[in-house]
Design a protein around this motif. Sequence first.
Motif, PDB file in Angstrom:
ATOM      1  N   ASP A  10       0.787  -1.189  -0.126  1.00 17.73           N
ATOM      2  CA  ASP A  10       0.048  -0.134  -0.107  1.00 17.73           C
ATOM      3  C   ASP A  10       0.924   1.388  -0.071  1.00 17.73           C
ATOM      4  N   GLY A  11       2.007   1.004  -0.250  1.00 18.81           N
ATOM      5  CA  GLY A  11       3.043   2.100  -0.131  1.00 18.81           C
ATOM      6  C   GLY A  11       3.827   2.384   1.353  1.00 18.81           C
ATOM      7  N   SER A  12       3.031   1.906   2.218  1.00 21.40           N
ATOM      8  CA  SER A  12       3.493   2.350   3.556  1.00 21.40           C
ATOM      9  C   SER A  12       4.886   1.634   3.990  1.00 21.40           C
ATOM     10  N   ASP A  13       5.711   1.859   4.906  1.00 19.58           N
ATOM     11  CA  ASP A  13       6.876   1.273   5.102  1.00 19.58           C
ATOM     12  C   ASP A  13       7.023  -0.292   5.221  1.00 19.58           C
ATOM     13  N   THR A  14       5.882  -0.797   6.011  1.00 21.80           N
ATOM     14  CA  THR A  14       5.933  -2.285   6.195  1.00 21.80           C
ATOM     15  C   THR A  14       5.519  -2.819   4.717  1.00 21.80           C
ATOM     16  N   GLY A  15       4.656  -1.978   3.791  1.00 29.38           N
ATOM     17  CA  GLY A  15       4.370  -2.470   2.542  1.00 29.38           C
ATOM     18  C   GLY A  15       5.787  -2.417   1.571  1.00 29.38           C
ATOM     19  N   ARG A  16       6.538  -1.403   2.023  1.00 31.99           N
ATOM     20  CA  ARG A  16       7.978  -1.586   1.101  1.00 31.99           C
ATOM     21  C   ARG A  16       8.910  -2.724   1.537  1.00 31.99           C
ATOM     22  N   ARG A  17       8.909  -2.771   2.904  1.00 30.48           N
ATOM     23  CA  ARG A  17       9.704  -4.003   3.528  1.00 30.48           C
ATOM     24  C   ARG A  17       9.253  -5.453   2.784  1.00 30.48           C
ATOM     25  N   ALA A  18       7.838  -5.437   2.801  1.00 22.82           N
ATOM     26  CA  ALA A  18       7.247  -6.570   2.048  1.00 22.82           C
ATOM     27  C   ALA A  18       7.843  -6.872   0.861  1.00 22.82           C
ATOM     28  N   VAL A  19       7.867  -5.613   0.064  1.00 22.06           N
ATOM     29  CA  VAL A  19       8.227  -5.800  -1.383  1.00 22.06           C
ATOM     30  C   VAL A  19       9.760  -6.080  -1.594  1.00 22.06           C
ATOM     31  N   ASP A  20      10.507  -5.490  -0.583  1.00 23.71           N
ATOM     32  CA  ASP A  20      11.865  -5.935  -0.642  1.00 23.71           C
ATOM     33  C   ASP A  20      12.293  -7.486  -0.299  1.00 23.71           C
ATOM     34  N   PHE A  21      11.584  -7.938   0.623  1.00 18.30           N
ATOM     35  CA  PHE A  21      11.592  -9.270   0.987  1.00 18.30           C
ATOM     36  C   PHE A  21      10.933 -10.251  -0.126  1.00 18.30           C
ATOM     37  N   ALA A  22       9.929  -9.905  -0.645  1.00 14.87           N
ATOM     38  CA  ALA A  22       9.347 -10.918  -1.607  1.00 14.87           C
ATOM     39  C   ALA A  22      10.534 -10.502  -3.007  1.00 14.87           C
ATOM     40  N   ALA A  23      11.049  -9.548  -3.297  1.00 13.33           N
ATOM     41  CA  ALA A  23      12.008  -9.457  -4.330  1.00 13.33           C
ATOM     42  C   ALA A  23      13.245 -10.198  -4.003  1.00 13.33           C
ATOM     43  N   THR A  24      13.550 -10.164  -3.043  1.00  7.65           N
ATOM     44  CA  THR A  24      14.709 -11.152  -2.621  1.00  7.65           C
ATOM     45  C   THR A  24      14.534 -12.585  -2.630  1.00  7.65           C
ATOM     46  N   ALA A  99       4.169   1.254  -9.495  1.00  6.45           N
ATOM     47  CA  ALA A  99       5.471   1.389 -10.387  1.00  6.45           C
ATOM     48  C   ALA A  99       6.723   1.546  -9.620  1.00  6.45           C
ATOM     49  N   SER A 100       6.590   2.035  -8.423  1.00  5.35           N
ATOM     50  CA  SER A 100       7.848   2.428  -7.621  1.00  5.35           C
ATOM     51  C   SER A 100       8.181   1.100  -7.009  1.00  5.35           C
ATOM     52  N   ALA A 101       7.173   0.152  -6.662  1.00  6.50           N
ATOM     53  CA  ALA A 101       7.261  -1.230  -6.112  1.00  6.50           C
ATOM     54  C   ALA A 101       8.036  -2.033  -7.264  1.00  6.50           C
ATOM     55  N   LYS A 102       7.668  -2.016  -8.320  1.00  8.45           N
ATOM     56  CA  LYS A 102       8.113  -2.405  -9.479  1.00  8.45           C
ATOM     57  C   LYS A 102       9.582  -2.296  -9.720  1.00  8.45           C
ATOM     58  N   GLU A 103       9.809  -1.015  -9.720  1.00 10.15           N
ATOM     59  CA  GLU A 103      11.177  -0.759  -9.960  1.00 10.15           C
ATOM     60  C   GLU A 103      12.252  -0.942  -8.785  1.00 10.15           C
ATOM     61  N   ARG A 104      11.484  -0.924  -7.599  1.00  9.72           N
ATOM     62  CA  ARG A 104      12.438  -1.316  -6.494  1.00  9.72           C
ATOM     63  C   ARG A 104      12.824  -2.868  -6.573  1.00  9.72           C
ATOM     64  N   ALA A 105      11.858  -3.604  -6.862  1.00 15.95           N
ATOM     65  CA  ALA A 105      11.986  -5.330  -6.860  1.00 15.95           C
ATOM     66  C   ALA A 105      12.880  -5.414  -7.927  1.00 15.95           C
ATOM     67  N   GLU A 106      12.794  -4.668  -9.103  1.00 14.99           N
ATOM     68  CA  GLU A 106      13.809  -5.013 -10.249  1.00 14.99           C
ATOM     69  C   GLU A 106      15.310  -4.840  -9.754  1.00 14.99           C
ATOM     70  N   GLU A 107      15.137  -3.509  -9.243  1.00 15.79           N
ATOM     71  CA  GLU A 107      16.712  -3.225  -8.634  1.00 15.79           C
ATOM     72  C   GLU A 107      17.445  -4.415  -7.698  1.00 15.79           C
ATOM     73  N   ILE A 108      16.344  -4.872  -6.877  1.00 15.52           N
ATOM     74  CA  ILE A 108      16.816  -5.925  -6.255  1.00 15.52           C
ATOM     75  C   ILE A 108      17.198  -7.292  -6.690  1.00 15.52           C
ATOM     76  N   GLY A 109      16.684  -7.437  -7.967  1.00  7.40           N
ATOM     77  CA  GLY A 109      16.887  -8.689  -8.767  1.00  7.40           C
ATOM     78  C   GLY A 109      15.766  -9.460  -9.077  1.00  7.40           C
ATOM     79  N   ALA A 110      14.688  -9.192  -8.492  1.00 10.66           N
ATOM     80  CA  ALA A 110      13.579  -9.989  -8.899  1.00 10.66           C
ATOM     81  C   ALA A 110      13.172 -10.407 -10.290  1.00 10.66           C
ATOM     82  N   ARG A 111      12.814 -11.443 -10.478  1.00 15.70           N
ATOM     83  CA  ARG A 111      12.373 -12.137 -11.751  1.00 15.70           C
ATOM     84  C   ARG A 111      11.051 -11.804 -12.106  1.00 15.70           C
TER      85      ARG A 111
END
Length: 172
Positions: A10-24, A99-111
């Motif tokens: 949802d764009g919150s801090d925990t949402g961003r951490r969830a995206v980072d975790f899932a991307a990893t 779009a921000s979440a997708k960009e962040r996930a791709e930077e991390i290396g998500a497939r």
Amino acid sequence: MADTIVVATDGSDTGRRAVDFAATMSKELGQALCIVHVLMLGRPTKEFAKMAEVEGIAKPAKKSGGTGRMAALSGLFPSAEDEIGTARMITALGEHVAASAKERAEEIGARDVTTRICAGDIADEILDIAEAEKADVIVLGRRGLGRVREVLLGSVSQKVLHHADCKVVIVS
């Protein structure tokens, strides 16, 4: 085993951490990543204003003027107070979050990163997309931008955890 990880944000801090975790996870396991954002249509105005503030789209209005956060949003669309203008703002903000979440996930290396933007009951939409994607796991934040309704878990996290047909990872 399915080959998709669904992450809700949802764009919150925990949402961003969830995206980072899932991307990893996506990177390490070689699984596709589907990022879900449920539009905040019909949600309280203060939650929408908080989301815009968290995303850096609007700054909070000074409390001394008594105008509240919505004053910070008034310049985004000329008809921000009517339903159409508000829906446009919510949709634009949702597209920005995804779009921000997708960009962040791709930077991390998500497939194979995809995004899905939808509207409706937040937990139901996450569960429906996870089912459609045949997800192996759903990742979401413990609590998002909404009011605190539960002591340990947000109401969305709790509902997804109890109704999902796959593994659920709650990120705090």
